[in-house]
Design a protein around this motif. Sequence first.
Motif, PDB file in Angstrom:
ATOM      1  N   GLY A 280     -97.209-110.018   2.882  1.00 38.79           N
ATOM      2  CA  GLY A 280     -96.634-108.831   2.276  1.00 38.79           C
ATOM      3  C   GLY A 280     -97.538-107.620   2.317  1.00 38.79           C
ATOM      4  O   GLY A 280     -98.449-107.516   3.143  1.00 38.79           O
ATOM      5  N   ILE A 281     -97.282-106.698   1.389  1.00 42.52           N
ATOM      6  CA  ILE A 281     -97.970-105.404   1.360  1.00 42.52           C
ATOM      7  C   ILE A 281     -98.708-105.258   0.038  1.00 42.52           C
ATOM      8  O   ILE A 281     -98.143-105.478  -1.037  1.00 42.52           O
ATOM      9  CB  ILE A 281     -96.961-104.245   1.485  1.00 42.52           C
ATOM     10  CG1 ILE A 281     -96.167-104.357   2.794  1.00 42.52           C
ATOM     11  CG2 ILE A 281     -97.658-102.893   1.382  1.00 42.52           C
ATOM     12  CD1 ILE A 281     -94.943-103.460   2.820  1.00 42.52           C
ATOM     13  N   SER A 282     -99.978-104.877   0.113  1.00 42.66           N
ATOM     14  CA  SER A 282    -100.755-104.555  -1.089  1.00 42.66           C
ATOM     15  C   SER A 282    -101.246-103.120  -0.968  1.00 42.66           C
ATOM     16  O   SER A 282    -101.638-102.679   0.120  1.00 42.66           O
ATOM     17  CB  SER A 282    -101.946-105.501  -1.237  1.00 42.66           C
ATOM     18  OG  SER A 282    -101.514-106.829  -1.471  1.00 42.66           O
ATOM     19  N   ALA A 283    -101.217-102.388  -2.081  1.00 41.27           N
ATOM     20  CA  ALA A 283    -101.658-100.988  -2.050  1.00 41.27           C
ATOM     21  C   ALA A 283    -101.796-100.476  -3.478  1.00 41.27           C
ATOM     22  O   ALA A 283    -101.441-101.165  -4.438  1.00 41.27           O
ATOM     23  CB  ALA A 283    -100.669-100.132  -1.259  1.00 41.27           C
ATOM     24  N   ILE A 284    -102.294 -99.265  -3.596  1.00 42.22           N
ATOM     25  CA  ILE A 284    -102.312 -98.570  -4.881  1.00 42.22           C
ATOM     26  C   ILE A 284    -101.248 -97.477  -4.816  1.00 42.22           C
ATOM     27  O   ILE A 284    -101.287 -96.610  -3.936  1.00 42.22           O
ATOM     28  CB  ILE A 284    -103.699 -97.973  -5.176  1.00 42.22           C
ATOM     29  CG1 ILE A 284    -104.733 -99.096  -5.327  1.00 42.22           C
ATOM     30  CG2 ILE A 284    -103.652 -97.127  -6.452  1.00 42.22           C
ATOM     31  CD1 ILE A 284    -106.157 -98.609  -5.490  1.00 42.22           C
ATOM     32  N   LEU A 285    -100.279 -97.550  -5.701  1.00 40.70           N
ATOM     33  CA  LEU A 285     -99.212 -96.555  -5.769  1.00 40.70           C
ATOM     34  C   LEU A 285     -99.754 -95.296  -6.436  1.00 40.70           C
ATOM     35  O   LEU A 285    -100.341 -95.360  -7.526  1.00 40.70           O
ATOM     36  CB  LEU A 285     -98.030 -97.120  -6.563  1.00 40.70           C
ATOM     37  CG  LEU A 285     -96.829 -96.203  -6.751  1.00 40.70           C
ATOM     38  CD1 LEU A 285     -96.160 -95.917  -5.410  1.00 40.70           C
ATOM     39  CD2 LEU A 285     -95.835 -96.828  -7.729  1.00 40.70           C
ATOM     40  N   VAL A 286     -99.571 -94.144  -5.790  1.00 39.86           N
ATOM     41  CA  VAL A 286    -100.072 -92.861  -6.290  1.00 39.86           C
ATOM     42  C   VAL A 286     -98.872 -91.989  -6.644  1.00 39.86           C
ATOM     43  O   VAL A 286     -98.036 -91.693  -5.788  1.00 39.86           O
ATOM     44  CB  VAL A 286    -100.944 -92.158  -5.229  1.00 39.86           C
ATOM     45  CG1 VAL A 286    -101.448 -90.820  -5.763  1.00 39.86           C
ATOM     46  CG2 VAL A 286    -102.114 -93.049  -4.814  1.00 39.86           C
ATOM     47  N   THR A 287     -98.775 -91.581  -7.909  1.00 45.19           N
ATOM     48  CA  THR A 287     -97.645 -90.769  -8.374  1.00 45.19           C
ATOM     49  C   THR A 287     -98.147 -89.649  -9.282  1.00 45.19           C
ATOM     50  O   THR A 287     -99.295 -89.692  -9.750  1.00 45.19           O
ATOM     51  CB  THR A 287     -96.639 -91.629  -9.170  1.00 45.19           C
ATOM     52  OG1 THR A 287     -97.140 -91.806 -10.508  1.00 45.19           O
ATOM     53  CG2 THR A 287     -96.413 -92.995  -8.537  1.00 45.19           C
ATOM     54  N   PRO A 288     -97.304 -88.665  -9.585  1.00 53.69           N
ATOM     55  CA  PRO A 288     -97.698 -87.636 -10.553  1.00 53.69           C
ATOM     56  C   PRO A 288     -97.956 -88.208 -11.948  1.00 53.69           C
ATOM     57  O   PRO A 288     -98.607 -87.558 -12.778  1.00 53.69           O
ATOM     58  CB  PRO A 288     -96.492 -86.687 -10.566  1.00 53.69           C
ATOM     59  CG  PRO A 288     -95.836 -86.897  -9.231  1.00 53.69           C
ATOM     60  CD  PRO A 288     -96.024 -88.354  -8.928  1.00 53.69           C
ATOM     61  N   GLN A 289     -97.450 -89.416 -12.216  1.00 53.16           N
ATOM     62  CA  GLN A 289     -97.637 -90.057 -13.519  1.00 53.16           C
ATOM     63  C   GLN A 289     -98.910 -90.896 -13.580  1.00 53.16           C
ATOM     64  O   GLN A 289     -99.230 -91.469 -14.625  1.00 53.16           O
ATOM     65  CB  GLN A 289     -96.434 -90.947 -13.851  1.00 53.16           C
ATOM     66  CG  GLN A 289     -95.138 -90.179 -14.023  1.00 53.16           C
ATOM     67  CD  GLN A 289     -93.934 -91.080 -14.174  1.00 53.16           C
ATOM     68  OE1 GLN A 289     -92.827 -90.709 -13.815  1.00 53.16           O
ATOM     69  NE2 GLN A 289     -94.126 -92.277 -14.711  1.00 53.16           N
ATOM     70  N   GLY A 290     -99.616 -91.036 -12.442  1.00 54.27           N
ATOM     71  CA  GLY A 290    -100.818 -91.850 -12.406  1.00 54.27           C
ATOM     72  C   GLY A 290    -100.799 -92.813 -11.236  1.00 54.27           C
ATOM     73  O   GLY A 290     -99.941 -92.712 -10.344  1.00 54.27           O
TER      74      GLY A 290
END
Length: 506
Positions: A280-290
């Motif tokens: 699968g896919i691993s990552a850090i999600l980057v959003t305006p909320q953090g």
Amino acid sequence: MRLEQLLHELPLQASHGDLSVAVAALTCDSRQVAAGTLFFALHGTKVDGHRFIHQAVASGAAAIVLEDPTYAPAQIPWVQVTNGRQAMALMAARFFGQPTRDLPLIGITGTNGKTTTSYLLEGILTAAGLPAAVLGTISYRFGDTCIEASHTTPESTELQGIFRQLADAGAKAFVMEVSSHSLEQRRVDGSVFDVGIFTNLTRDHLDYHGTMQAYSSAKQRLFSELLKPDTSTPVRHAVINADDPAAEDFIQAAACPVIRYGLAQDAEVTVREMSSSVNGISAILVTPQGEQPFHSQLLGGFNLSNILAAATAGVALRLPLQAIVQGIEQHTTVPGRLERVVNGVGVTCLVDYAHTGDALENVLSTLKELATARIITVFGCGGDRDNGKRPIMGRIAADYSDLAIVTSDNPRTEDPHEILRQIREGILPLGLREYSPDELTTNPEYKGFVMLENRHEAIRLGVQLAKPGDILLLAGKGHEDYQIIGTTKHHFDDREEASNAFRERT
């Protein structure tokens, strides 16, 4: 409900008779008319509904909505409107009590990725305490309520009734795949959208729309018209795939604030430290909320895009970041989308709905990166559909695969051999060897392709040839459990066919 209530604030060209007549049901199909039904006479692509007004009257119709007064009946009330389909959609929403007015509605449009994105959003909304009903290509469902999908987006009278049924069953949000046909035919008018998602735009449905510009314009209606803020829904958002070449057209069309997602520099929602594998896919999600790390069992870059689309819709709805990640991580698979067929011979057998050139290339390029042995692809192209994509898909399948087995996929009323011939035209410039099925059973020495019209036999051949470690992709039909030959549906499920073939092999 009375006809005059349904007509509230709807502009009329003319009317006749008692508009206070009671309406018990709505339809544009004269065969479904019963006593008390309001019948909509529509100009269709194949037949003109005005020709069936007399039949509707004879069946007990309460009133008629029409565009052409030439066919107006004298016996019962009627109203003339400029756009019958739009009037039908707005009146259907009123008839069923505006079911989308008080619950969040997310509409997803684009050529590919709509279904997977809808499943991801279902998980996100549920994790946020908003159990969601989903209307899409596979089914219209919520909890124990499941209605077989007649179209990706049903006719407006059916659509609003389904919304009402699912809301009454306890749904607290709606997620809907919005097809270009439904936007062009105004089936979704009257639905109150809070968020619209654009996934991507590649060649599809040109048999209906004619040109890519017309196809794109149909999809843009969701953003330019149906997401326009008003007094009932002053806050609406357009979620746009910044990585797609058509992104700017959709951004310019949007009548509401835009949130971009993707790997592009100007994307407000993106990822960092991404890694991808067969797990699968691993990552850090980057959003305006953090920011929040996540792991998904989905494979490939195209599924990362689907994950970001769903996450961005969650951001637009101001859902907690923790719920967004929880929804992503709990999602495992979508029927017919890289769905595994378990077998005892060590072959990675996957069934996928990819039926456009772009979708097939996305899947095969992902599998190419993950493959440690051969890739065998079984695929075809549907009949009575855009024939321009056939050579394109042939080239892609043969280029990315070690062996392409070209076969039938819902030939409908076309000659299956003519469809295969057009696919073959896209493969020939690659200079690959064309095998006969008999030659393949002796283990082909070179990369190549084979034409085998019978899909049952094609899948069995793929299973027979696949060795431990190989990837066998069955593309085109995905979740479908039928094969359309002529105008008749026959039961046929790629997953069943592959399972049976592997069982016989072991």
